[in-house]
Design a protein around this motif. Sequence first.
Motif, PDB file in Angstrom:
ATOM      1  N   PRO A 167       0.988  -1.691  -0.606  1.00 61.76           N
ATOM      2  CA  PRO A 167       0.091   0.321   0.325  1.00 61.76           C
ATOM      3  C   PRO A 167       0.910   0.901  -0.265  1.00 61.76           C
ATOM      4  O   PRO A 167       0.402   2.399  -0.291  1.00 61.76           O
ATOM      5  CB  PRO A 167      -0.823   0.125   1.382  1.00 61.76           C
ATOM      6  N   VAL A 168       2.085   1.752   0.595  1.00 58.80           N
ATOM      7  CA  VAL A 168       2.585   2.493   0.500  1.00 58.80           C
ATOM      8  C   VAL A 168       4.420   2.742   0.504  1.00 58.80           C
ATOM      9  O   VAL A 168       4.904   3.847  -0.358  1.00 58.80           O
ATOM     10  CB  VAL A 168       2.720   3.443   2.355  1.00 58.80           C
ATOM     11  N   ASN A 169       5.021   1.345   0.253  1.00 60.26           N
ATOM     12  CA  ASN A 169       5.955   1.456  -0.226  1.00 60.26           C
ATOM     13  C   ASN A 169       6.693   2.227  -1.811  1.00 60.26           C
ATOM     14  O   ASN A 169       5.022   0.998  -2.463  1.00 60.26           O
ATOM     15  CB  ASN A 169       6.617   0.279   0.360  1.00 60.26           C
ATOM     16  N   LYS A 170       7.289   2.459  -1.790  1.00 63.52           N
ATOM     17  CA  LYS A 170       7.829   2.836  -3.491  1.00 63.52           C
ATOM     18  C   LYS A 170       8.805   1.692  -3.827  1.00 63.52           C
ATOM     19  O   LYS A 170       9.216   1.809  -5.190  1.00 63.52           O
ATOM     20  CB  LYS A 170       8.382   4.299  -2.920  1.00 63.52           C
ATOM     21  N   LEU A 171       9.224   0.793  -3.112  1.00 64.46           N
ATOM     22  CA  LEU A 171      10.710  -0.205  -2.862  1.00 64.46           C
ATOM     23  C   LEU A 171       9.883  -1.682  -3.427  1.00 64.46           C
ATOM     24  O   LEU A 171       9.429  -1.662  -1.697  1.00 64.46           O
ATOM     25  CB  LEU A 171      11.615  -0.083  -2.847  1.00 64.46           C
ATOM     26  N   CYS A 172      10.488  -2.156  -3.546  1.00 64.63           N
ATOM     27  CA  CYS A 172      10.221  -3.690  -3.601  1.00 64.63           C
ATOM     28  C   CYS A 172      10.778  -4.709  -2.886  1.00 64.63           C
ATOM     29  O   CYS A 172      11.533  -3.753  -1.383  1.00 64.63           O
ATOM     30  CB  CYS A 172      10.471  -4.575  -4.964  1.00 64.63           C
ATOM     31  N   PRO A 173      10.176  -5.318  -2.029  1.00 64.34           N
ATOM     32  CA  PRO A 173      10.640  -5.864  -0.679  1.00 64.34           C
ATOM     33  C   PRO A 173      12.521  -6.160  -0.804  1.00 64.34           C
ATOM     34  O   PRO A 173      12.940  -6.293   0.280  1.00 64.34           O
ATOM     35  CB  PRO A 173       9.864  -7.788  -0.407  1.00 64.34           C
ATOM     36  N   SER A 174      12.982  -6.830  -2.128  1.00 65.18           N
ATOM     37  CA  SER A 174      14.310  -7.359  -1.666  1.00 65.18           C
ATOM     38  C   SER A 174      15.246  -5.418  -2.059  1.00 65.18           C
ATOM     39  O   SER A 174      16.422  -5.059  -1.230  1.00 65.18           O
ATOM     40  CB  SER A 174      14.493  -7.341  -3.074  1.00 65.18           C
ATOM     41  N   CYS A 175      14.469  -4.606  -2.695  1.00 64.45           N
ATOM     42  CA  CYS A 175      15.854  -3.258  -2.818  1.00 64.45           C
ATOM     43  C   CYS A 175      15.070  -2.928  -1.211  1.00 64.45           C
ATOM     44  O   CYS A 175      15.932  -1.746  -0.884  1.00 64.45           O
ATOM     45  CB  CYS A 175      14.565  -2.651  -3.644  1.00 64.45           C
ATOM     46  N   THR A 176      13.833  -2.313  -0.465  1.00 64.37           N
ATOM     47  CA  THR A 176      13.743  -2.074   0.885  1.00 64.37           C
ATOM     48  C   THR A 176      14.754  -3.151   0.871  1.00 64.37           C
ATOM     49  O   THR A 176      15.095  -1.994   2.768  1.00 64.37           O
ATOM     50  CB  THR A 176      12.431  -2.925   1.087  1.00 64.37           C
ATOM     51  N   LYS A 177      14.776  -4.480   1.440  1.00 62.34           N
ATOM     52  CA  LYS A 177      15.957  -4.816   2.098  1.00 62.34           C
ATOM     53  C   LYS A 177      17.605  -4.069   1.914  1.00 62.34           C
ATOM     54  O   LYS A 177      18.361  -3.773   2.706  1.00 62.34           O
ATOM     55  CB  LYS A 177      15.882  -6.109   2.062  1.00 62.34           C
ATOM     56  N   LYS A 178      17.886  -3.682   0.170  1.00 67.71           N
ATOM     57  CA  LYS A 178      19.497  -3.347   0.048  1.00 67.71           C
ATOM     58  C   LYS A 178      18.696  -1.830   1.273  1.00 67.71           C
ATOM     59  O   LYS A 178      20.186  -1.695   1.590  1.00 67.71           O
ATOM     60  CB  LYS A 178      18.839  -3.364  -1.166  1.00 67.71           C
ATOM     61  N   GLN A 179      17.799  -0.854   0.681  1.00 70.77           N
ATOM     62  CA  GLN A 179      18.120   0.233   0.919  1.00 70.77           C
ATOM     63  C   GLN A 179      18.111   0.475   3.082  1.00 70.77           C
ATOM     64  O   GLN A 179      19.001   1.261   2.867  1.00 70.77           O
ATOM     65  CB  GLN A 179      16.451   0.847   0.940  1.00 70.77           C
ATOM     66  N   ASN A 180      17.953  -0.606   3.009  1.00 70.78           N
ATOM     67  CA  ASN A 180      17.795  -1.037   4.531  1.00 70.78           C
ATOM     68  C   ASN A 180      19.463  -1.004   5.178  1.00 70.78           C
ATOM     69  O   ASN A 180      19.974  -0.285   5.912  1.00 70.78           O
ATOM     70  CB  ASN A 180      16.550  -1.574   5.453  1.00 70.78           C
ATOM     71  N   GLU A 181      19.830  -1.952   4.203  1.00 67.21           N
ATOM     72  CA  GLU A 181      21.767  -2.509   4.927  1.00 67.21           C
ATOM     73  C   GLU A 181      21.944  -1.220   4.581  1.00 67.21           C
ATOM     74  O   GLU A 181      22.427  -0.497   5.059  1.00 67.21           O
ATOM     75  CB  GLU A 181      21.358  -4.024   3.874  1.00 67.21           C
TER      76      GLU A 181
END
Length: 133
Positions: A15-29
């Motif tokens: 609903p809100v994320n601009k990034l897919c789960p794998s990119c979200t994870k990458k971004q968090n790292e």
Amino acid sequence: MLRNCADCNQIFAHPVNKLCPSCTKKQNEMFDKVKEYIRTNPKAKIHEVVVQTGVDFDKVREFIDEGRLKIVPADVEFRCRICGTKLTSGRICSQCEADLLVKGETRGGTTSTGSLSKDGRVHFLDRRSRESR
Ligand SMILES: [Zn+2]
Ligand SMILES: [Zn+2]
């Protein structure tokens, strides 16, 4: 809701994320790396952070602009998103923030908006009646 990832363009549902789960994870790292580097090197400048962490300048800047980074590189300047005034922290200067409240443009509605806009209307009517005389 299906959307395209802002980074890799992969379709994903969120609903809100601009990034897919794998990119979200990458971004968090990346975020953790940047945060950790600045924490251990408080005097580091933004260029140094970019080089040492290998994270894109734009990404580092994004973390700062989003207000996610509590400690920022030594040479980072905060600027008001509306008028461009230099700030010590935050995204909008106190003057523009007050302006937004008066105009009632802040999302989510605030309790103080009502009295402020009523005051604005009084001034407006007053000016008009004087003009029509
Ligand atoms: Zn992605
Ligand atoms: Zn401003």
